[in-house]
Design an enzyme around this catalytic site. Structure first.
Site, short mmCIF file in Angstrom:
data_model
loop_
_atom_site.label_atom_id
_atom_site.label_comp_id
_atom_site.label_asym_id
_atom_site.label_seq_id
_atom_site.Cartn_x
_atom_site.Cartn_y
_atom_site.Cartn_z
N CYS A 86 29.95 6.05 -8.44
CA CYS A 86 28.95 6.86 -7.61
C CYS A 86 29.67 7.36 -6.59
O CYS A 86 30.41 8.34 -6.68
CB CYS A 86 27.68 5.88 -7.14
SG CYS A 86 26.41 6.90 -6.23
N HIS A 203 25.56 3.22 -11.96
CA HIS A 203 25.83 1.96 -11.58
C HIS A 203 26.24 0.76 -12.47
O HIS A 203 25.15 0.15 -12.75
CB HIS A 203 25.12 1.59 -10.50
CG HIS A 203 25.18 2.26 -9.18
ND1 HIS A 203 26.25 2.07 -8.20
CD2 HIS A 203 24.55 3.18 -8.66
CE1 HIS A 203 25.98 2.74 -7.09
NE2 HIS A 203 25.03 3.73 -7.45
N GLU A 205 27.61 -1.79 -12.24
CA GLU A 205 27.65 -3.16 -11.73
C GLU A 205 26.11 -3.62 -11.38
O GLU A 205 25.99 -4.81 -11.00
CB GLU A 205 28.34 -3.20 -10.32
CG GLU A 205 27.84 -2.40 -9.13
CD GLU A 205 27.91 -1.18 -9.10
OE1 GLU A 205 28.04 -0.45 -10.23
OE2 GLU A 205 27.45 -0.52 -8.23
#
Lengths: 231, 84
Positions: A86, A203, A205
């Site tokens: 990002c 994302h 994560e």
């Protein structure tokens, strides 16, 4: 494996990455303060999501001038693994480690939702744990995620198999409606020519634990660990 | 005192959604005849000590190094004497 997570003023996904590699995967994770010049002998650098320097001027434009980025640039040049998620992707384009730029979404909105992605290439240290053309879901959360590059650069990226993630529908088609931000050719993530630097807007994560509803992102970090073991 | 009035905007051909929204707003306000609107950034640099030509050199450097991203943006500037 030792992951270094760069912390800029305004980073806000640094702890999420730390949690996934440190707590979920049981690897070593350290934070790398943007003002330092020491990568602490890490095996991989992660530039996390967030709004470094408030996205002033352009997203990532000021963060790329941070002291630590001198070492990150050098580390990438020596073949070190550098993952930009990002805002981290935006920083990587601004510093020139990846081509193109990320500009405001055509929707004029901050897009925050899970999206369908195709893992277009598995020949990278970040995607070797996926099946080629596997369709996965990960969240996006950005206002400036429209990937832009001139036609020659886009052709070069495709010819050299450097488009790694694409926004797709449930059939794996890169349709206009599956494209959340107007990115050219539905590009969600790319790597450099040497394939050791990857940037993506979604994302991984935030998609690494069943508890959070999505687990499709964890293979990015697992692939990196596997890569480290086989080097 | 010398000032540099810098304008940065997206290159032609890159969709500017903010400009489109402005154009639509103008139309809805019955402002007629606007065929395109593009929104850019205006940056004013003040130089207390430099001559006009020195300020121009520094301004060009600033534009190339950070104020604009050559992948997506063009820039232009005016260097003006400011007596105030």
């Amino acid at each position: 494996m030792k992951f270094g997570i760069v912390v800029f003023p305004g980073s806000n996904c640094d702890h999420d990455v730390y949690h996934v590699v440190g707590h979920v995967l049981g690897e070593t994770a350290v934070f790398l303060w943007h003002k330092d010049h020491d990568l602490q002998d890490v095996d991989a650098v992660v530039l996390p999501g967030g709004f470094s320097y408030g996205d002033y001027l352009r997203a990532g434009a000021i963060a790329r001038l941070s002291p630590i980025m001198t070492e990150v640039h050098e580390f990438a040049g020596q073949g070190g693994l550098v993952l930009g998620i990002c805002n981290g992707f935006q920083v990587l384009t601004e510093i020139g480690l990846l081509p193109g730029a990320l500009i405001p979404n055509t929707t004029m909105k901050f897009e925050c939702k899970p999206v369908g992605l195709q893992v277009a290439e598995t020949e990278t240290p970040y995607t070797s744990g996926y099946q080629k053309h596997q369709i996965v879901r990960m969240p996006i959360a950005h206002g400036e995620g429209r990937f832009y590059a001139d036609e020659a650069t886009l052709d070069l990226l495709e010819e050299s198999n450097r488009v790694i993630f694409r926004y797709v529908d449930e059939h794996g088609e890169p349709t206009e409606s599956a494209n959340p931000n107007g990115s050219q050719r539905n590009i969600a993530g790319i790597c450099n020519a040497e394939r050791n630097v990857l940037g993506l807007m979604p994302h991984p994560e935030r998609a690494s634990e069943a508890l959070l509803g999505l687990e499709d992102g964890i293979a990015v970090f697992k692939s990196m660990i596997q890569e480290r073991l086989t080097v | 005192m010398v000032k540099a009035l810098v304008t940065v905007h997206y290159k032609q051909g890159i969709l500017d959604p903010q400009g489109k929204a402005v154009q639509n707003a103008l139309r809805s306000m019955t402002v007629k005849g606007v065929s395109d609107a593009r929104v850019g950034k205006h940056i004013i640099l003040t130089f207390d000590e430099l001559s006009k030509s020195e300020a121009e050199e520094q301004t060009r450097k600033a534009c190339e190094k950070i104020l604009s991203n050559p992948v997506i943006e063009d820039y232009e500037y005016d260097i003006v004497e400011d007596g105030s």
